[in-house]
Design a protein around this motif. Structure first.
Motif, PDB file in Angstrom:
ATOM      1  N   GLN A 159       0.834  -1.199   0.000  1.00  0.00           N
ATOM      2  CA  GLN A 159       0.000   0.000   0.000  1.00  0.00           C
ATOM      3  C   GLN A 159       0.874   1.256   0.000  1.00  0.00           C
ATOM      4  OE1 GLN A 159      -2.255   1.485   3.569  1.00  0.00           O
ATOM      5  NE2 GLN A 159      -4.001   0.727   2.365  1.00  0.00           N
ATOM      6  N   ARG A 160       0.451   2.271  -0.742  1.00  0.00           N
ATOM      7  CA  ARG A 160       1.173   3.534  -0.815  1.00  0.00           C
ATOM      8  C   ARG A 160       0.173   4.695  -0.742  1.00  0.00           C
ATOM      9  NH1 ARG A 160       4.655   0.276  -0.434  1.00  0.00           N
ATOM     10  NH2 ARG A 160       6.596   0.102  -1.602  1.00  0.00           N
ATOM     11  N   ILE A 161       0.675   5.845  -0.292  1.00  0.00           N
ATOM     12  CA  ILE A 161      -0.110   7.075  -0.266  1.00  0.00           C
ATOM     13  C   ILE A 161       0.538   8.051  -1.237  1.00  0.00           C
ATOM     14  CG2 ILE A 161      -0.897   9.030   1.116  1.00  0.00           C
ATOM     15  CD1 ILE A 161      -0.804   7.147   3.553  1.00  0.00           C
ATOM     16  N   TYR A 162      -0.267   8.579  -2.147  1.00  0.00           N
ATOM     17  CA  TYR A 162       0.217   9.525  -3.143  1.00  0.00           C
ATOM     18  C   TYR A 162      -0.472  10.863  -2.924  1.00  0.00           C
ATOM     19  CZ  TYR A 162       1.912   5.262  -5.252  1.00  0.00           C
ATOM     20  OH  TYR A 162       2.546   4.065  -5.459  1.00  0.00           O
ATOM     21  N   ASN A 163       0.213  11.942  -3.333  1.00  0.00           N
ATOM     22  CA  ASN A 163      -0.356  13.280  -3.172  1.00  0.00           C
ATOM     23  C   ASN A 163       0.059  14.180  -4.332  1.00  0.00           C
ATOM     24  OD1 ASN A 163       2.260  14.258  -2.628  1.00  0.00           O
ATOM     25  ND2 ASN A 163       2.016  13.902  -0.437  1.00  0.00           N
ATOM     26  N   GLN A 164      -0.191  15.468  -4.173  1.00  0.00           N
ATOM     27  CA  GLN A 164       0.058  16.438  -5.243  1.00  0.00           C
ATOM     28  C   GLN A 164       1.522  16.524  -5.646  1.00  0.00           C
ATOM     29  OE1 GLN A 164      -1.031  17.140  -2.190  1.00  0.00           O
ATOM     30  NE2 GLN A 164       0.529  18.470  -1.295  1.00  0.00           N
ATOM     31  N   GLU A 165       2.452  16.013  -4.855  1.00  0.00           N
ATOM     32  CA  GLU A 165       3.871  16.062  -5.218  1.00  0.00           C
ATOM     33  C   GLU A 165       4.245  15.012  -6.266  1.00  0.00           C
ATOM     34  OE1 GLU A 165       6.008  15.651  -1.573  1.00  0.00           O
ATOM     35  OE2 GLU A 165       5.396  17.617  -0.839  1.00  0.00           O
ATOM     36  N   HIS A 166       3.339  14.089  -6.556  1.00  0.00           N
ATOM     37  CA  HIS A 166       3.626  12.989  -7.470  1.00  0.00           C
ATOM     38  C   HIS A 166       3.198  13.254  -8.916  1.00  0.00           C
ATOM     39  CE1 HIS A 166       3.733  10.996  -3.501  1.00  0.00           C
ATOM     40  NE2 HIS A 166       4.745  10.371  -4.058  1.00  0.00           N
ATOM     41  N   ILE A 167       2.538  14.407  -9.169  1.00  0.00           N
ATOM     42  CA  ILE A 167       2.067  14.739 -10.520  1.00  0.00           C
ATOM     43  C   ILE A 167       2.415  16.196 -10.807  1.00  0.00           C
ATOM     44  CG2 ILE A 167       0.037  15.009 -11.991  1.00  0.00           C
ATOM     45  CD1 ILE A 167      -0.703  12.401 -11.179  1.00  0.00           C
ATOM     46  N   VAL A 168       2.865  16.473 -12.012  1.00  0.00           N
ATOM     47  CA  VAL A 168       3.187  17.833 -12.449  1.00  0.00           C
ATOM     48  C   VAL A 168       2.533  18.070 -13.805  1.00  0.00           C
ATOM     49  CG1 VAL A 168       5.058  19.350 -13.221  1.00  0.00           C
ATOM     50  CG2 VAL A 168       5.377  17.935 -11.193  1.00  0.00           C
ATOM     51  N   ALA A 169       1.988  19.256 -13.994  1.00  0.00           N
ATOM     52  CA  ALA A 169       1.423  19.648 -15.289  1.00  0.00           C
ATOM     53  C   ALA A 169       2.414  20.544 -16.016  1.00  0.00           C
ATOM     54  CB  ALA A 169       0.109  20.381 -15.097  1.00  0.00           C
ATOM     55  N   VAL A 170       2.595  20.288 -17.311  1.00  0.00           N
ATOM     56  CA  VAL A 170       3.388  21.157 -18.167  1.00  0.00           C
ATOM     57  C   VAL A 170       2.394  22.058 -18.893  1.00  0.00           C
ATOM     58  CG1 VAL A 170       5.019  21.293 -20.084  1.00  0.00           C
ATOM     59  CG2 VAL A 170       5.147  19.367 -18.480  1.00  0.00           C
ATOM     60  N   LEU A 171       2.580  23.380 -18.748  1.00  0.00           N
ATOM     61  CA  LEU A 171       1.661  24.341 -19.337  1.00  0.00           C
ATOM     62  C   LEU A 171       2.140  24.799 -20.714  1.00  0.00           C
ATOM     63  CD1 LEU A 171       0.858  26.530 -16.204  1.00  0.00           C
ATOM     64  CD2 LEU A 171      -0.369  24.531 -17.059  1.00  0.00           C
ATOM     65  N   GLY A 172       1.298  25.520 -21.404  1.00  0.00           N
ATOM     66  CA  GLY A 172       1.560  25.966 -22.761  1.00  0.00           C
ATOM     67  C   GLY A 172       2.784  26.847 -22.921  1.00  0.00           C
ATOM     68  N   ASP A 173       3.204  27.523 -21.868  1.00  0.00           N
ATOM     69  CA  ASP A 173       4.418  28.339 -21.944  1.00  0.00           C
ATOM     70  C   ASP A 173       5.639  27.567 -21.437  1.00  0.00           C
ATOM     71  OD1 ASP A 173       3.908  28.264 -19.236  1.00  0.00           O
ATOM     72  OD2 ASP A 173       3.966  30.431 -18.944  1.00  0.00           O
ATOM     73  N   CYS A 174       5.489  26.255 -21.284  1.00  0.00           N
ATOM     74  CA  CYS A 174       6.521  25.319 -20.809  1.00  0.00           C
ATOM     75  C   CYS A 174       6.816  25.444 -19.321  1.00  0.00           C
ATOM     76  CB  CYS A 174       7.807  25.443 -21.618  1.00  0.00           C
ATOM     77  SG  CYS A 174       7.645  24.716 -23.252  1.00  0.00           S
ATOM     78  N   SER A 175       6.054  26.231 -18.591  1.00  0.00           N
ATOM     79  CA  SER A 175       6.217  26.252 -17.140  1.00  0.00           C
ATOM     80  C   SER A 175       5.553  24.999 -16.573  1.00  0.00           C
ATOM     81  CB  SER A 175       5.599  27.517 -16.536  1.00  0.00           C
ATOM     82  OG  SER A 175       4.211  27.542 -16.766  1.00  0.00           O
ATOM     83  N   ARG A 176       5.840  24.700 -15.329  1.00  0.00           N
ATOM     84  CA  ARG A 176       5.284  23.507 -14.682  1.00  0.00           C
ATOM     85  C   ARG A 176       4.610  23.902 -13.374  1.00  0.00           C
ATOM     86  NH1 ARG A 176       9.421  18.544 -15.605  1.00  0.00           N
ATOM     87  NH2 ARG A 176       9.833  18.916 -17.800  1.00  0.00           N
TER      88      ARG A 176
END
Length: 133
Positions: free
Chosen positions: A80-97
């Protein structure tokens, strides 16, 4: 007096209807989903390394700039594992994350689950999601 009240009521109702239209989510195309982007900007924001597998996702947006993703995640670990917002990143249209808003997901070994994650209001569209697998 009655005419002024009716006019004010109509103005309120019409502005509320416009606000609702702007906040309605619609699916957006994901042409960069399976492409490796080599952006130069904000590379320091990376997803936390884990056994979280991003099986699939669909991106959604509203006219007011709200960005949301419907994701299917799987725990690739044998426990069993616990995942949170630190495990996913979005790449935006201006290449920022950007990281999503806070969430916590507890998954048993090999368990798979779908959920919505929120990225807040962004001027740029979400191009793709990254996980630390």
């Amino acid at each position: 007096m009655k005419k002024a009240f009716i006019a004010a009521l109509l103005a309120t109702v019409s502005s509320a209807a416009i606000a609702d239209v702007d906040s309605v989510l619609h699916f957006t195309p994901t042409p960069f989903k399976d492409i490796e982007l080599n952006c130069e900007r904000d590379k320091q924001i990376t997803p936390k390394r884990s056994a979280l597998i991003l099986e699939n996702y669909a991106l959604m947006a509203a006219n007011n700039g709200e960005r949301v993703a419907l994701v299917t995640l799987r725990n690739g670990a044998s426990g069993q594992r616990i995942y949170n917002q630190e495990h996913i990143v979005a790449v935006l249209g201006d290449c920022s994350r950007v990281l999503p808003h806070a969430f916590e997901l507890r998954l048993d070994a090999r368990e798979q689950r779908s959920l919505q994650i929120y990225f807040g209001k962004q001027q740029q569209p979400v191009l793709q999601l990254l996980s630390g697998e």
